[in-house]
Each structure stands twice: as C-alpha cells, then as structure tokens.
Write a protein that holds these residues in place. Structure first.
Motif: not given
Length: 305
Positions: A113, A115, A121-122, A124, A138-140, A143, A145, A192
């Motif tokens: 894991y 970024g 910003s995220v 991966y 998984n690119a997101i 994020v 929130s 996910h």
C-alpha cells in the motif's frame, strides 16, 4: 516462522520532553543516501524463506523501502544478518510510488500500500506472488473524504485478517484541526477498503503520559500479534513541542515512539502511557523546523519489548 520487524524511520524532537524507557536500541545505519535525490525510508521487513536475490535456501531478511523524495519509488533488498544488505539490481521495483509504503503478507500473497508521493491524495493497493514483481489492483483503495483527513492520507498498515475480514489503520492529516490522526479501515480482500464510521480512533488521537504532559496525535503505525495479543507502535505528536513544525497550532510533526496494545485487531487500543523509543539530534541529525529527522538513511533498531 515468518516474523515482521520494524526498522525505524521516524521524525523526532531535539530534546527530551517526558520520561521514557528506550526499549529500542540503536544498532546503526544500514542504508544511507547516495545523492540529494535518494533518501531511503519507510522500511518494512519480513524474515522468511524464498530469497529473490540468491542468498540461499534458508530464511533471510527482506526489506521494502521507499525513496522519500522525487523521483519516488519502491526499493527491495535482502540480508542474512539484518545489517548488511544486497540491493535488487532492478531497483526501483515500482517507480513513482511512495508516501508511506506498507507491506503485508497473507496466504502466500504480498500486499503493498502506497501513494504516488507525499501529497496524500490516494492510497494504491498492489499484489505480488514473490515480493518483487507487483501488479496494481486498485488505484483508489483509500482517498481523503472526511474533515480530519482532508490534508492527505498515508501509511495503510494491516493488523490481521480475522474471519475473512481485514483490519488496517491509516494516517490522516488536517492542517486546520489536529494534525496527524489514525483511522480504521476494513476489507474482505485486502484490495477494496471501507473506512470505519467512528474515525478517527479516539485512543490513537490524544492522551496523557503517566509522568505528565500530553500527546495529541499519532502516525505511521506498525503492528504485530504476539501470543494472541496485538501490539502497535507509532510516532506521536507531542503537544506544544519546542521547535516543532506547527507547534503554534498545538501539534508537532510525529516524533518519538509509543506502544499500544489490544485484545483484537479492531481494538480497543490502550496506549502504554510512556515513550518506548526516544530520538535525538545527536544520533539522527537536524531537519526543518528545529526537529531532528533522519531523512537520509534507514537505521536498524532492536528491542525485547
């Protein structure tokens, strides 16, 4: 038996603020910077078989770490003794990834894991069967929130997989609230992730030392399960730390280490109440804002607790 070890790469303060027991003992620098564009840090280490660099059939130390500045990237190395390291000739094994890399191995598969950089910003999610060749799944994965993490998210560290549920904790930052705090996230596949509605985790957000004084945030957790009990080690934000970046706002950069414990991967997490590793400018040098931070090397530390 596979073991997870933590090689400290942390921000620290210039002077002692609270009583501490240095359970972790410095063993010296094991990977140094070689240029102004290469700052090795955020290391993750497993002790297991299956050398990818020809170091024999027995167990070896495997390290994944990142270049903490541009050009960002994930690097891989192995060692027979934990002090002398052989670098993968293909480094970086993943280009343009950083921002607090974390590694977890489950059922023969490695999970990584990180970024794109330290923008937060995220996060991966990557997988690998050998720890060297990686596939972005998984690119997101996560994020920002929520308000407490609107300045960025980093360092998704998996604690365990229990009954098919993955439990992980990540660091969130907000420049207009409390700085660095921790959030819980769960997953059914390690790829996910869903954030917990109760974030940030209260017992990882603030507290009082047994000797007096307070801390007001944490970041960059490392976890280990020992004899059925869970332990976590994290950097702390020491309230109004002298010379620390953003001390006027009531928080500092994450600094020394403290330990937490929990009966389950989901918590509740109880802080020890005293520092278990203290860092000093004498050993680690000066960084910006009056804090000491060894951004130019990866250091080995050992502990019995």
């Amino acid at each position: 038996m596979r073991r997870l070890l933590h090689f400290a790469f942390l921000f620290l303060l210039a002077v002692p603020l609270h009583a501490t027991n240095n359970y972790w003992q410095r063993q010296g620098t094991v990977i140094s910077h070689v240029s102004t564009t290469f700052y090795p840090g955020q290391p993750n280490v497993l002790f297991e078989g299956g050398s990818q660099l020809g170091l024999g059939a027995g167990n070896v130390f495997k390290m994944w770490y990142e270049n903490a500045t541009s050009p960002y990237g994930i690097y891989y190395a192995e060692s027979l003794d934990g002090t002398t390291w052989t670098q993968d000739p293909s480094n970086p094994i993943i280009a343009a990834v950083g921002g607090g890399v974390k590694i977890f191995k489950h059922a023969g598969t490695y999970y990584l894991y990180g970024g794109p950089n330290w923008s937060g910003s995220v996060i991966y999610a990557y997988t690998s069967t050998n720890g060297v060749t990686w596939t972005l799944q998984n690119a997101i994965a996560l994020v920002p929130s929520q308000t407490w993490e609107n300045g960025g998210i980093y360092q998704l560290a998996v604690v365990d997989v229990v009954g098919g549920t993955w439990y992980g904790y990540y660091c969130g930052f907000s420049s207009n609230t409390s700085g660095f705090l921790e959030g819980l996230a769960t997953s059914t596949d390690g790829i996910h992730w869903t954030k917990d509605a109760g974030n940030p985790v209260a017992s990882m957000s603030s507290g009082t030392f047994t000797s007096g004084g307070t801390w007001s945030g944490s970041g960059n957790f490392t976890f280990q399960k020992v004899n059925g009990k869970y332990y976590g080690w994290s950097q702390l934000q020491l309230s109004q730390a002298p010379g620390a970046v953003n001390s006027s706002a009531g928080y500092s950069l994450p600094t020394d280490l403290m330990r937490w414990s929990a009966p389950a991967a989901s918590g509740p997490w109880t802080p020890l109440g005293s520092l278990t590793y203290y860092r000093s400018q004498v050993n680690e040098g000066m960084n910006t804002g009056g804090t000491a931070a060894d951004r130019k090397s990866t250091r080995l530390n050992s502990s019995h607790a």
